[in-house]
Design a protein around this motif. Structure first.
Motif, PDB file in Angstrom:
ATOM      1  N   UNK A 373       0.763  -1.062   0.192  1.00 48.55           N
ATOM      2  CA  UNK A 373      -0.060  -0.063   0.050  1.00 48.55           C
ATOM      3  C   UNK A 373       0.803   1.321  -0.091  1.00 48.55           C
ATOM      4  N   UNK A 374       2.181   1.220   0.277  1.00 49.80           N
ATOM      5  CA  UNK A 374       3.010   2.143   0.171  1.00 49.80           C
ATOM      6  C   UNK A 374       3.157   3.065  -1.045  1.00 49.80           C
ATOM      7  N   UNK A 375       3.018   2.451  -2.230  1.00 52.27           N
ATOM      8  CA  UNK A 375       3.381   3.134  -3.499  1.00 52.27           C
ATOM      9  C   UNK A 375       1.858   3.810  -3.670  1.00 52.27           C
ATOM     10  N   UNK A 376       0.952   2.879  -3.496  1.00 53.70           N
ATOM     11  CA  UNK A 376      -0.307   3.775  -3.682  1.00 53.70           C
ATOM     12  C   UNK A 376      -0.483   5.010  -2.814  1.00 53.70           C
ATOM     13  N   UNK A 377      -0.103   4.953  -1.623  1.00 57.05           N
ATOM     14  CA  UNK A 377      -0.256   6.183  -0.977  1.00 57.05           C
ATOM     15  C   UNK A 377       0.604   7.257  -1.185  1.00 57.05           C
ATOM     16  N   UNK A 378       1.689   6.845  -1.807  1.00 57.00           N
ATOM     17  CA  UNK A 378       2.994   7.863  -2.211  1.00 57.00           C
ATOM     18  C   UNK A 378       2.196   8.558  -3.618  1.00 57.00           C
ATOM     19  N   UNK A 379       1.491   7.752  -4.438  1.00 57.18           N
ATOM     20  CA  UNK A 379       0.718   8.422  -5.619  1.00 57.18           C
ATOM     21  C   UNK A 379      -0.243   9.108  -5.147  1.00 57.18           C
ATOM     22  N   UNK A 380      -1.126   8.709  -4.152  1.00 55.55           N
ATOM     23  CA  UNK A 380      -2.294   9.530  -3.811  1.00 55.55           C
ATOM     24  C   UNK A 380      -1.696  10.788  -3.088  1.00 55.55           C
ATOM     25  N   UNK A 381      -0.630  10.681  -2.490  1.00 60.18           N
ATOM     26  CA  UNK A 381       0.137  11.948  -1.852  1.00 60.18           C
ATOM     27  C   UNK A 381       0.397  12.853  -2.849  1.00 60.18           C
ATOM     28  N   UNK A 382       1.083  12.306  -3.789  1.00 60.95           N
ATOM     29  CA  UNK A 382       1.623  13.021  -5.057  1.00 60.95           C
ATOM     30  C   UNK A 382       0.464  13.930  -5.832  1.00 60.95           C
ATOM     31  N   UNK A 383      -0.277  13.011  -6.120  1.00 53.72           N
ATOM     32  CA  UNK A 383      -1.513  13.662  -6.642  1.00 53.72           C
ATOM     33  C   UNK A 383      -2.084  14.838  -5.828  1.00 53.72           C
ATOM     34  N   UNK A 384      -2.337  14.676  -4.575  1.00 52.84           N
ATOM     35  CA  UNK A 384      -2.811  15.638  -3.792  1.00 52.84           C
ATOM     36  C   UNK A 384      -2.013  16.782  -3.814  1.00 52.84           C
ATOM     37  N   UNK A 385      -0.641  16.744  -3.847  1.00 48.35           N
ATOM     38  CA  UNK A 385       0.078  17.917  -3.922  1.00 48.35           C
ATOM     39  C   UNK A 385       0.331  18.701  -5.289  1.00 48.35           C
ATOM     40  N   UNK A 386      -0.064  17.770  -6.286  1.00 50.25           N
ATOM     41  CA  UNK A 386      -0.025  18.499  -7.712  1.00 50.25           C
ATOM     42  C   UNK A 386      -1.534  19.173  -7.877  1.00 50.25           C
ATOM     43  N   UNK A 387      -2.366  18.468  -7.118  1.00 52.43           N
ATOM     44  CA  UNK A 387      -3.463  19.061  -7.319  1.00 52.43           C
ATOM     45  C   UNK A 387      -3.780  20.570  -6.425  1.00 52.43           C
ATOM     46  N   UNK A 388      -3.108  20.741  -5.392  1.00 55.13           N
ATOM     47  CA  UNK A 388      -2.834  21.829  -4.578  1.00 55.13           C
ATOM     48  C   UNK A 388      -2.076  22.731  -5.242  1.00 55.13           C
ATOM     49  N   UNK A 389      -1.053  22.325  -5.865  1.00 53.46           N
ATOM     50  CA  UNK A 389      -0.433  23.456  -6.752  1.00 53.46           C
ATOM     51  C   UNK A 389      -1.147  23.929  -7.914  1.00 53.46           C
ATOM     52  N   UNK A 390      -2.027  23.015  -8.402  1.00 54.82           N
ATOM     53  CA  UNK A 390      -2.817  23.467  -9.467  1.00 54.82           C
ATOM     54  C   UNK A 390      -3.986  24.374  -8.901  1.00 54.82           C
ATOM     55  N   UNK A 391      -4.374  24.321  -7.737  1.00 54.75           N
ATOM     56  CA  UNK A 391      -5.471  25.226  -7.096  1.00 54.75           C
ATOM     57  C   UNK A 391      -4.880  26.475  -6.733  1.00 54.75           C
ATOM     58  N   UNK A 392      -3.637  26.610  -6.619  1.00 52.04           N
ATOM     59  CA  UNK A 392      -2.870  27.801  -6.104  1.00 52.04           C
ATOM     60  C   UNK A 392      -2.488  28.399  -7.386  1.00 52.04           C
ATOM     61  N   UNK A 393      -2.229  27.826  -8.272  1.00 49.49           N
ATOM     62  CA  UNK A 393      -1.679  28.580  -9.494  1.00 49.49           C
ATOM     63  C   UNK A 393      -3.090  29.182 -10.041  1.00 49.49           C
ATOM     64  N   UNK A 394      -4.176  28.474 -10.139  1.00 52.91           N
ATOM     65  CA  UNK A 394      -5.327  29.005 -10.646  1.00 52.91           C
ATOM     66  C   UNK A 394      -5.804  30.239  -9.691  1.00 52.91           C
ATOM     67  N   UNK A 395      -5.657  30.216  -8.568  1.00 46.82           N
ATOM     68  CA  UNK A 395      -6.183  31.325  -7.568  1.00 46.82           C
ATOM     69  C   UNK A 395      -5.292  32.516  -8.013  1.00 46.82           C
ATOM     70  N   UNK A 396      -3.972  32.437  -7.915  1.00 47.29           N
ATOM     71  CA  UNK A 396      -3.046  33.277  -8.554  1.00 47.29           C
ATOM     72  C   UNK A 396      -3.477  33.851  -9.674  1.00 47.29           C
ATOM     73  N   UNK A 397      -3.717  33.002 -10.855  1.00 41.97           N
ATOM     74  CA  UNK A 397      -4.092  33.544 -12.217  1.00 41.97           C
ATOM     75  C   UNK A 397      -5.333  34.277 -11.953  1.00 41.97           C
ATOM     76  N   UNK A 398      -6.018  34.102 -11.439  1.00 46.66           N
ATOM     77  CA  UNK A 398      -7.431  34.872 -11.364  1.00 46.66           C
ATOM     78  C   UNK A 398      -7.655  36.052 -10.524  1.00 46.66           C
ATOM     79  N   UNK A 399      -6.558  36.399  -9.711  1.00 46.97           N
ATOM     80  CA  UNK A 399      -6.284  37.702  -9.003  1.00 46.97           C
ATOM     81  C   UNK A 399      -6.223  38.826  -9.945  1.00 46.97           C
ATOM     82  N   UNK A 400      -6.725  40.056  -9.828  1.00 47.77           N
ATOM     83  CA  UNK A 400      -6.400  41.271 -10.530  1.00 47.77           C
ATOM     84  C   UNK A 400      -5.379  41.650 -10.077  1.00 47.77           C
ATOM     85  N   UNK A 401      -4.749  42.388 -11.124  1.00 46.04           N
ATOM     86  CA  UNK A 401      -3.176  42.783 -10.873  1.00 46.04           C
ATOM     87  C   UNK A 401      -3.670  44.337 -10.175  1.00 46.04           C
ATOM     88  N   UNK A 402      -2.696  44.513  -9.056  1.00 41.46           N
ATOM     89  CA  UNK A 402      -2.653  45.564  -8.367  1.00 41.46           C
ATOM     90  C   UNK A 402      -1.560  46.541  -8.486  1.00 41.46           C
TER      91      UNK A 402
END
Length: 429
Positions: A373-402
């Protein structure tokens, strides 16, 4: 050095650790039993030999007493003969010799009588029927004769005479109520007497006649070869007034020797008797017994060795099996449980190994499950990190320029929070 020896001894196989002590104890025990048995048997045999020698000594003395009683009985019968009483009272030497000579020859032939002697007061040798012509001397040295004449009673026992030491019976002789003399009947105390004893009982007899306070001379012996023990160079000094026994004395390992006093009717020591018994049959019997006991002991040791060997094998084999099972478990080569045995120490050890095997198998399954189960949990954790990064990127992209103008005052903390480097973008100028 000592510690190395101890370590070497401690490092030998468990089988030999069991075998060596038990075999040593078996050998020592069997050897001790054989040794004690042989010594006990020898002591018992020696006691029996001593008892046998004392019995021969009593028989010897009884034979003397028996001969003396027989001599006294014959003398008493002759003393009651009226013809003998008359002839002695008349001091008719020729008539007395003619009358008693046939009686003496008959007694000599039928009863082995060797002394036939008449005495008259006050202690004179009147007539020796057994030795004609040797009479007439004063025999005051003959205590038995003097006591018979003075005491008027019969005397019996060993006594010296002109013909040597003899077993004599002396009876006073009366005629018409008057003491007229005494009559003596005697048996020889020499080789013929001893030969009869040897023929009946077996051992050799030797008699030493007393010649002085501590002087003894050989009187007679039945030994055909060799000197009597008392005359041998290895003889032992001893007190003459009591008996002594030597079993296997120095220089005579095959002999048992008894030396005892011979007393007259007054209790005076007049001779010593040496009884010499052959121990060769006893030694042969002891040798056969010793060989038999040694063979039995060796057989017992061999049987003990075989039994102890079997016991050691039966004892060590399950231990070796447990060791093999433990090695297989340690190397991961065994997955089956050990078949439980009896509820002894080996059974407890098997139960412990089964418990250890179950624990190891349970941990192995846990490790395999974790690895699976270690490999599966590593993949799941990696996917979680990628998803979080994408969310952050999306948030940053949608912020108006100050736009930061000179008329807008921005707090430093907020400026840092909204600063592009915080979001991973190039710093704005």
């Amino acid at each position: 050095m000592f510690s190395e020896i101890v370590h070497s001894v401690q490092s030998i196989s468990l089988k030999w650790k069991l075998l060596i002590p038990f075999l040593l104890f078996s050998f020592l025990g069997t050897t001790s039993l054989v040794y004690i048995g042989l010594n006990s048997q020898q002591e018992l045999i020696k006691k029996e030999e001593k008892k046998e020698l004392r019995r021969f000594y009593r028989l010897f003395l009884n034979k003397i007493s028996q001969k003396g009683t027989q001599a006294l009985s014959i003398a008493t019968v002759l003393a009651d003969n009226p013809q003998i009483q008359r002839l002695l009272a008349e001091k008719d030497k020729d008539g007395l010799r003619a009358y008693t000579r046939p009686l003496y020859e008959q007694l000599a032939q039928e009863f082995s009588v060797r002394q036939f002697h008449f005495h008259i007061p006050p202690g004179i040798s009147f007539l020796r029927i057994h030795s004609p012509g040797q009479e007439g001397e004063m025999i005051a040295y003959r205590k038995g004769v003097m006591d018979a004449l003075k005491g008027g009673r019969g005397i019996v026992g060993l006594e010296w005479g002109l013909t040597g030491l003899g077993i004599r019976g002396i009876v006073p002789l009366y005629s018409a109520g008057t003491l007229v003399g005494s009559i003596e009947i005697g048996y020889p105390f020499g080789r013929s007497f001893l030969e009869d004893l040897k023929a009946y009982w077996g051992p050799d007899f030797t008699v030493f006649e007393k010649k002085g306070p501590d002087a003894f001379a050989l009187l007679a012996t039945t030994r055909e070869k060799g000197e009597p023990y008392r005359l041998h160079g290895n003889s032992i000094t001893h007190a003459y007034d009591r008996a002594h026994i030597w079993i296997a004395p120095p220089g005579h390992p095959d002999r048992s020797i008894f030396v005892g006093p011979v007393r007259d009717y007054q209790g005076e020591i007049v001779a010593e008797v040496e009884i010499d018994m052959d121990r060769l049959p006893i030694l042969q019997r002891l040798s056969r017994t010793r060989n038999l006991m040694i063979l039995v002991g060796l057989a017992g040791i061999c049987i003990s060795f075989a039994l102890i060997w079997v016991v050691a094998l039966l004892f060590v084999r399950p231990i070796k099996e447990m060791v093999t099972h433990a090695q297989e478990i340690a190397e991961g080569k065994r997955y089956r449980r050990i078949t439980p045995g009896p509820e002894d120490e080996i059974g407890v050890l098997a139960h412990s190994l089964n418990t250890m095997l179950s624990s190891l198998q349970r941990r192995e399954r846990q490790i395999e499950e974790h690895a699976r189960t270690l490999e599966r949990r590593v993949r799941e954790r990696t996917q979680d990190l990628v998803s979080s990064e994408e969310k952050y990127r999306t948030l940053v992209d949608n912020l108006p320029w100050l736009c930061i103008d000179s008329w807008v005052t921005v707090p430093p903390n907020l400026l840092i929070l909204i600063s592009p480097p915080y979001w991973g973008f190039p710093r704005m100028k």
